[in-house]
Design an enzyme around this catalytic site. Structure first.
Site, PDB file in Angstrom:
ATOM      1  N   ALA A 140       0.867  -1.190   0.000  1.00 24.76           N
ATOM      2  CA  ALA A 140       0.000   0.000   0.000  1.00 24.76           C
ATOM      3  C   ALA A 140       0.892   1.225   0.000  1.00 24.76           C
ATOM      4  CB  ALA A 140      -0.894   0.003   1.224  1.00 24.76           C
ATOM      5  N   LYS A 196      11.880 -10.997   5.958  1.00 26.16           N
ATOM      6  CA  LYS A 196      11.506  -9.710   5.353  1.00 26.16           C
ATOM      7  C   LYS A 196      12.603  -8.667   5.592  1.00 26.16           C
ATOM      8  CE  LYS A 196       7.832  -6.407   4.719  1.00 26.16           C
ATOM      9  NZ  LYS A 196       6.682  -5.716   5.272  1.00 26.16           N
TER      10      LYS A 196
HETATM   11  O1  PAF Z   1       9.875  -1.598   1.987  1.00 28.19           O
HETATM   12  C1  PAF Z   1       9.373  -1.816   0.878  1.00 28.19           C
HETATM   13  O2  PAF Z   1       9.052  -0.908   0.107  1.00 28.19           O
HETATM   14  C2  PAF Z   1       9.100  -3.235   0.434  1.00 28.19           C
HETATM   15  O3  PAF Z   1       9.183  -4.075   1.540  1.00 28.19           O
HETATM   16  C3  PAF Z   1       9.986  -3.740  -0.710  1.00 28.19           C
HETATM   17  C4  PAF Z   1      10.106  -5.226  -0.661  1.00 28.19           C
HETATM   18  C5  PAF Z   1      11.374  -3.132  -0.687  1.00 28.19           C
HETATM   19  C6  PAF Z   1       9.284  -3.442  -2.004  1.00 28.19           C
HETATM   20  O4  PAF Z   1       9.139  -2.097  -2.290  1.00 28.19           O
END
Ligand code: PAF
Length: 318
Positions: A140, A196
């Site tokens: 988002a 992540k």
């Molecule tokens: O931080 C972000 O924007 C997202 O986690 C990622 C994976 C870098 C994609 O834009």
């Protein structure tokens, strides 16, 4: 999805349970827009400063349809049944501290912050509260202050951090299911958050420093010169933390795959820099550098990226 009736400025009696959202950025507004209008509202950090009982914004759903969303600022939290915390990592402890006395002891607190460090700090501060962490791939963004775009559908994993949160996940998934967003339980939420973090550590600082979309970092000298050492630092720390090991090669493949799959995206960190806001670097590469130091490892590339990103916004707004 759009709000037709005016929801009351309290969460009591709302369909699907009273869901309070702390943090009215892109992710908080995504959840509020997707949940039924009367189920959720936003938590004001300073109720006396409110100029309106409701928050209005435009929402573009993942199919490109436009909605007008109106959700209440909650004037009481006494009957909140679930708190979603969608503040930036660096604001979380202070924001929760301001409001935690107003939410019931039994209300589960789900933390949606990027990176690591803020989640452990909240769990350590309130160990007797049911605290959980969420890791989400929902994309988002907020191109204008009153506009939120659900750029891509993803998944959200939720797992317990404190002992009182044990066993609460199935009910939280039930409370969130009217949103239509994909929510799953995760017994190993720290591993999920680490996965992540590794991807963010390998993408976000480069996009911020080079001021480019995710895909463009892959050919840049800065990325090509540092990614191998960065992945070695991550792999060493992951092993030292006792988590299932990942080789530097696996980590690099994951980082490059996500950068290619999100090639035209502006990362959250680049967006923060562009808007003069504080970035989450301390909770991503900064966390890696600090934890490495604590465990007797060195992480000079993560340290260098942390320092350089901090110089981009010397006096951030929040
Ligand atoms: O931080 C972000 O924007 C997202 O986690 C990622 C994976 C870098 C994609 O834009």
């Amino acid at each position: 999805m759009s709000s037709q009736r005016s929801a009351r400025p309290s969460v009591s009696g709302s369909e699907g349970g009273g869901i309070a959202i702390l943090g009215a950025g892109a992710l908080g507004r995504l959840w509020a827009a997707c949940l039924p209008p009367a189920a959720a509202g936003f938590v004001p950090r300073n109720p006396s400063a409110l100029s309106s009982f409701r928050l209005h914004y435009h929402f573009q759903d993942s199919s490109g349809r436009q909605h007008t969303v109106t959700r209440p600022w909650l004037t009481t939290l006494a009957d909140a049944e679930l708190l979603l915390v969608t503040t930036k990592a660096g604001d979380t402890l202070e924001a929760l501290n301001q409001i935690i006395g107003r939410i019931p002891e039994s209300c589960p607190i789900v933390l949606f912050q990027n990176g690591l460090g803020s989640q452990q700090a909240v769990a350590a501060r309130w160990p007797a509260r049911p605290v959980l962490a969420a890791s989400t791939t929902e994309a988002a963004n907020r191109p204008e202050p009153d506009q939120v775009v659900h750029a891509a559908r993803g998944h959200t994993w939720i797992g317990a951090l404190t002992e009182p949160a044990t066993g609460l996940v199935p009910n939280i998934i039930r409370q969130l299911s009217p949103s239509g967003l994909d929510v799953r339980g995760e017994d190993r939420i720290l591993e999920r958050l680490w996965g992540k973090l590794a991807i963010n550590a390998g993408i976000n600082p480069f996009t911020a420093l080079l001021d480019c979309p995710n895909g463009e970092i892959l050919e840049s000298p800065l990325f090509l010169d540092s990614i191998q050492a960065l992945c070695e630092e991550l792999a060493n720390l992951i092993a030292a933390e006792g988590l299932p090991p990942h080789s530097p090669r696996e980590l690099r493949d994951d980082i490059e795959r996500v950068a290619r799959n999100t090639a035209s995206n502006t990362s959250s960190m680049r967006g923060d820099v562009q808007n003069g806001r504080a970035t989450e670097i301390d909770f991503i590469n900064g966390y890696v550098a600090n934890r490495s130091r604590e465990l007797g490892l060195s992480a000079p590339v993560n340290q260098m990226l942390t320092e350089r990103v901090k110089q981009l916004v010397p006096h951030p707004s929040h």
